[in-house]
Each structure stands twice: as structure tokens, then as C-alpha cells.
Scaffold this active site. Sequence first.
Site, short mmCIF file in Angstrom:
data_model
loop_
_atom_site.label_atom_id
_atom_site.label_comp_id
_atom_site.label_asym_id
_atom_site.label_seq_id
_atom_site.Cartn_x
_atom_site.Cartn_y
_atom_site.Cartn_z
CD GLU A 1 45.10 40.28 40.23
OE1 GLU A 1 44.01 41.05 40.13
OE2 GLU A 1 45.62 39.42 41.02
CG HIS B 1 36.43 44.17 51.24
ND1 HIS B 1 37.15 42.89 50.94
CD2 HIS B 1 36.92 45.17 50.48
CE1 HIS B 1 38.13 43.15 50.10
NE2 HIS B 1 37.87 44.29 49.55
CG ASN C 1 44.28 41.59 44.85
OD1 ASN C 1 43.35 41.95 44.85
ND2 ASN C 1 44.98 40.82 43.70
NE ARG D 1 42.52 44.84 38.14
CZ ARG D 1 41.28 45.03 37.71
NH1 ARG D 1 41.36 45.22 36.38
NH2 ARG D 1 40.25 45.16 38.28
CE LYS E 1 40.41 48.65 40.69
NZ LYS E 1 39.41 47.89 41.50
CE LYS F 1 40.71 41.74 39.53
NZ LYS F 1 41.85 41.37 41.01
CD GLU G 1 39.99 47.58 48.95
OE1 GLU G 1 40.99 48.16 48.39
OE2 GLU G 1 39.62 46.62 48.99
CG HIS H 1 39.77 38.18 49.92
ND1 HIS H 1 40.32 38.03 48.82
CD2 HIS H 1 39.07 39.32 49.97
CE1 HIS H 1 39.68 39.13 48.14
NE2 HIS H 1 39.13 39.72 48.94
NE ARG I 1 26.85 32.93 23.60
CZ ARG I 1 26.02 32.50 22.92
NH1 ARG I 1 25.43 33.00 22.13
NH2 ARG I 1 25.88 31.02 23.02
CG HIS J 1 42.68 42.71 48.96
ND1 HIS J 1 43.08 43.75 49.56
CD2 HIS J 1 41.18 42.80 48.49
CE1 HIS J 1 42.39 44.62 48.90
NE2 HIS J 1 41.32 44.34 48.60
N1 GLY Z 1 40.20 45.08 43.79
C1 GLY Z 1 41.34 44.69 43.05
C2 GLY Z 1 41.18 44.82 41.70
O1 GLY Z 1 40.41 45.38 41.34
O2 GLY Z 1 42.04 44.49 41.14
#
Ligand code: GLY
Length: 354
Positions: free
Chosen positions: A233, A258, A241, A237, A223, A146, A187, A248, A124, A244
Amino acid sequence: MAPDSSREWEIAGGDGRTCTITVGRGIAGIEHLITRNWPQIAILTQPTVSAMAQDIATKTLARLQVRAPIRVLPDEEGAKILSVVGDTYEWLNSIGFARDGLIVAVGGGALTDVAGFVAATYLRGVEIAYLPTTLLGAVDASIGGKTGVNVDGKNLVGVFRHPGRVVVDLDILDELPPSLLRAGSAEVVKAGFISAVDIIDAYETDGLDVSLDRVVPAAIDVKVKTVIADFREADLRAILNYGHTIGHGIEVAASIPHGHAVAIGMVAAGRIAQEALGFAGSERQRKVLEGIGLPTTSPRVDVAQVRRLMDRDKKRDGAGLRMVLLEDFGHPVVRHVEEDLIRLGLAEIGLVTG
Ligand code: GLY
């Protein structure tokens, strides 16, 4: 002389944890990564950088008198699958890893994504520190908590949880082969398009020869500020993206890196924004990406599959597909995008829908 790139950020809150991010040169040593005595340390890494992980294990034993067993996971997206997560739990069981131990993750963005997920869920939750070894990992994947794996679509299973520490050593990034530098630059320059326009200027002048001291701390700053404002998000946030949603889809359907897919996705989003919002920068954006050597059109791919994958985008809501679009550089918005605009964006990157 390179500008002094040393910087430190602290992200507190969100998941109730505190994450310290340090950027600099010559800081990959264990004194930065392992800042206190831990009863147990386990290292997760990938084949391409396992020598670096071995060096950390050797120094950990020599200086802290703690053995640090190493588990080598597959390279890149091969690590981001549930069976690898299960195997890693079993390995941690086999070494008797306990709750008061530290996992150290040494590798690129895919490795830290899966290692972070393992650390968030094993017993956990156990502590973890990241040493990102790719540009993409340094400016994006390792920051913001993330974590997760791919299940049919990209990153569909995961949790939000910050690592305790992230150490970004620019000396490591300077040694990257051009292919990894190029893929990660997508990025970095994305951070420029959505927020820090100085980064665009830097790439416009120097292309792939850009000074990492100049652009990496700037991209991380974008970031960090975005994640502090909106960890889970809920809204802001999502701007991270940019490129993306379509990217994606192409990444999965065409199996391309990527960063390449994000570059292509940003070109498509640029065209959509030009039509929908009067964005005037799409040609400049394309030239900057070309100057870095990133692709701006899609490889041959099953367009219907790309479209299906786009429909799994996590920004989608009951009213349809939502995309990050630019009103101007540094002014992103999230908008629902109708089918005719999606077709226009796909056509811009050479994909014609039936
Ligand atoms: N890679 C996008 C984020 O971390 O929100």
C-alpha cells in the site's frame, strides 16, 4: 445455468511468498485446501462455522492420517484482539505445533485476519490456508495478505503476509443468511465503483439476488490486480479503502457491521467527490446501495468520536486527512480533503459536526 465461475490466480512476490487463490463450486474439500502431506495441521475457526471445521478435521484424519486439533476463537470482531492472539499462541504451544505445520483458518474476515496474524508471527512464521465462509472474507479480507487486530482503532496492529492458499467455495456463500450476504455485498460493489463497472450493472439489475458466479470472481480479480501492483500500500492499494475513512469511524463508534459502515462511508465520499472533483455518479451509487438494502445514512452516533477515529486513518500524512475519491466510476484517486469538505460528506449521511 450459472456461468462457470471457476478461476485461479497466483500472487507471487510482495512478501516473497506465493499465494494461490481458487474460486469455484464444491471445492471446500481438503484436496483443495490441504494440497500436500503436512506433518501437523491445526485448525482455527469461529463458533458459527465450527461444524465445517470439524468436518475438515475428520476428513484430514481419515484421508491423510493427520490429527487436526481445532481452536474456536470468538465470532467477528471479538476475535481481533491481542488477548485472543496470546491465547492462540499458548494453545499452539500446548499442542506442540512446529514450524513445518499448516494452520487452516475456517471463518469470516475477522477470523482470517487474526489467524493470518498468528501464522505470520508464531515461530516467526508458519504456513496457513484460508477457507473464507463469508462474502466479505471471500472478496476482501482473505486476499492480499493484510493481517492484524484492532487496538483502539481498526487494524492498527498487523503485518502484510500472504496465506499460501485461499479457497473460495461459492456453494458456501450461497448458504449465507441475507444479513451476511448484504454486508459482504458492500465490498463487492465497492470493487465495481473503483474498477469493474460490470459489477455495478449486475447489482443495479438484481440487487441482493445478484449471481455470485458473476460478481465474486470479478471482485477478486480487482483485488488481486491491485495487490500485485502495490502489495504494501505505497500508493495504488489505497483505492481498496474507498468508503473506509469515514466508514471505519462509524463502524467503531456505532458498532455496526463493516459492510454497512463502508456503504455509508461511500455515500459520504461520493458527496465529497461531487463537490471536489465533479463526480457525477453519487446519486446512482446511493441507489445501487439502497437496492442491495445497505444503509446510506449513519445511525445516531457521537460525531466527535467519528471525527477522532477518522484522524487515525492510516492514509493520513503530515498534510492532513487523505481519502479515496472517484473522478468517475472506475477512476479512483487519493486526495487530501479539507475540513469543510469532510463536514459536507458527514452531513450527507446525517452527521452534523459542532
Ligand atoms: N481491505 C483493503 C486492503 O486489503 O487493502
